[in-house]
Motif scaffolding. Structure first.
Motif, PDB file in Angstrom:
ATOM      1  N   HIS A  42      20.286   5.286 -35.179  1.00 48.10           N
ATOM      2  CA  HIS A  42      18.948   4.840 -35.566  1.00 48.10           C
ATOM      3  C   HIS A  42      18.664   3.532 -34.852  1.00 48.10           C
ATOM      4  O   HIS A  42      19.571   2.768 -34.592  1.00 48.10           O
ATOM      5  N   HIS A  80      11.959   6.630 -39.907  1.00 45.14           N
ATOM      6  CA  HIS A  80      12.568   6.455 -41.220  1.00 45.14           C
ATOM      7  C   HIS A  80      12.104   5.136 -41.796  1.00 45.14           C
ATOM      8  O   HIS A  80      12.002   4.149 -41.078  1.00 45.14           O
ATOM      9  N   PHE A  82      13.800   3.229 -44.364  1.00 50.79           N
ATOM     10  CA  PHE A  82      14.890   3.043 -45.303  1.00 50.79           C
ATOM     11  C   PHE A  82      14.574   1.865 -46.208  1.00 50.79           C
ATOM     12  O   PHE A  82      13.795   0.993 -45.870  1.00 50.79           O
ATOM     13  N   ASP A  83      15.239   1.840 -47.332  1.00 49.26           N
ATOM     14  CA  ASP A  83      14.997   0.857 -48.370  1.00 49.26           C
ATOM     15  C   ASP A  83      14.763  -0.571 -47.853  1.00 49.26           C
ATOM     16  O   ASP A  83      15.674  -1.224 -47.376  1.00 49.26           O
ATOM     17  N   HIS A  99      21.718  14.074 -43.495  1.00 52.67           N
ATOM     18  CA  HIS A  99      20.836  13.231 -44.297  1.00 52.67           C
ATOM     19  C   HIS A  99      21.490  11.875 -44.509  1.00 52.67           C
ATOM     20  O   HIS A  99      22.589  11.636 -44.035  1.00 52.67           O
ATOM     21  N   HIS A 100      20.767  10.994 -45.180  1.00 57.60           N
ATOM     22  CA  HIS A 100      21.161   9.588 -45.203  1.00 57.60           C
ATOM     23  C   HIS A 100      21.506   9.090 -46.592  1.00 57.60           C
ATOM     24  O   HIS A 100      20.753   9.302 -47.529  1.00 57.60           O
ATOM     25  N   ILE A 102      21.904   5.737 -48.575  1.00 56.72           N
ATOM     26  CA  ILE A 102      21.443   4.361 -48.407  1.00 56.72           C
ATOM     27  C   ILE A 102      21.937   3.488 -49.544  1.00 56.72           C
ATOM     28  O   ILE A 102      21.677   3.780 -50.712  1.00 56.72           O
ATOM     29  N   ILE A 109      23.528   2.252 -44.107  1.00 57.13           N
ATOM     30  CA  ILE A 109      23.100   3.642 -44.056  1.00 57.13           C
ATOM     31  C   ILE A 109      24.216   4.499 -43.499  1.00 57.13           C
ATOM     32  O   ILE A 109      24.762   4.209 -42.434  1.00 57.13           O
ATOM     33  N   GLU A 111      25.359   8.434 -42.463  1.00 57.46           N
ATOM     34  CA  GLU A 111      24.880   9.797 -42.224  1.00 57.46           C
ATOM     35  C   GLU A 111      25.915  10.777 -42.728  1.00 57.46           C
ATOM     36  O   GLU A 111      27.100  10.614 -42.474  1.00 57.46           O
ATOM     37  N   ALA A 135      13.218  15.488 -44.874  1.00 52.43           N
ATOM     38  CA  ALA A 135      14.144  14.356 -44.805  1.00 52.43           C
ATOM     39  C   ALA A 135      14.628  14.067 -46.208  1.00 52.43           C
ATOM     40  O   ALA A 135      13.851  14.094 -47.154  1.00 52.43           O
ATOM     41  N   TYR A 137      16.781  11.383 -48.561  1.00 47.99           N
ATOM     42  CA  TYR A 137      17.405  10.068 -48.680  1.00 47.99           C
ATOM     43  C   TYR A 137      18.116   9.988 -50.022  1.00 47.99           C
ATOM     44  O   TYR A 137      17.517  10.271 -51.058  1.00 47.99           O
ATOM     45  N   TYR A 139      19.967   7.411 -52.504  1.00 44.37           N
ATOM     46  CA  TYR A 139      20.134   5.977 -52.759  1.00 44.37           C
ATOM     47  C   TYR A 139      21.265   5.730 -53.743  1.00 44.37           C
ATOM     48  O   TYR A 139      21.462   6.502 -54.675  1.00 44.37           O
TER      49      TYR A 139
END
Ligand SMILES: [Zn+2]
Ligand SMILES: [Zn+2]
Length: 156
Positions: A42, A80, A82-83, A99-100, A102, A109, A111, A135, A137, A139
């Motif tokens: 990324h 993306h 991300f947070d 997928h990620h 986080i 992050i 994968e 996508a 995510y 958390y």
């Protein structure tokens, strides 16, 4: 697909898109696209800017931003959010298979590949909606932060 092959395929896709939208064919877009395909992770606009500078390729951030938008429009790149971080980008060819995870504490992050889940999501159809991609995510707290939290708890 090898890196060279996916680079070539991306160049072709961009050319077709530029042609179909009657946009200007500027060579710098292709230099930027090549660089995007050299980065395997990324990246943010900032990272890409630095990488191009290191190559001795000077481009304004506005041009960089516009090019990135164009790559997203023609489906070569995914954005993306991300947070709490600045937007991160990733090659579309990489996105489909992972997928990620986080970490909401340190922002790390990770994968992960989950073939069963990806197959399930790919097979999912929603009435009257055409799915282009999805996508996912997840958390939570990474292992390092979990360890740090435990230590802090003991101190109390
Ligand atoms: Zn963490
Ligand atoms: Zn990713």
């Amino acid at each position: 697909m090898s890196d060279e092959k996916s680079k070539m395929a991306a160049r072709v896709a961009l050319s077709q898109y530029i042609h179909s939208k009657k946009l200007r064919r500027t060579p710098e877009r292709y230099t930027i696209l090549d660089k995007v395909f050299d980065i395997s992770e990324h990246f943010s606009i900032e990272t890409l800017y630095t990488a191009l500078e290191e190559d001795g390729f000077h481009v304004s951030k506005a041009t960089l931003y516009n090019s990135i938008q164009l790559f997203i429009e023609c489906g070569l790149l995914r954005k993306h959010q991300f947070d709490g971080k600045s937007a991160q980008y990733e090659r579309a060819t990489r996105v489909g298979n992972h997928h990620h995870l986080i970490c909401t504490q340190c922002g790390k992050i990770k994968e992960v590949k989950d073939v069963a889940l990806v197959n399930m999501l790919n097979a999912r159809r929603y009435p009257t909606f055409h799915t282009a991609y999805f996508a996912l995510y997840v958390y939570g707290t990474c292992s390092r932060c979990q360890r740090a939290n435990k230590k802090n708890e003991k101190k109390k």
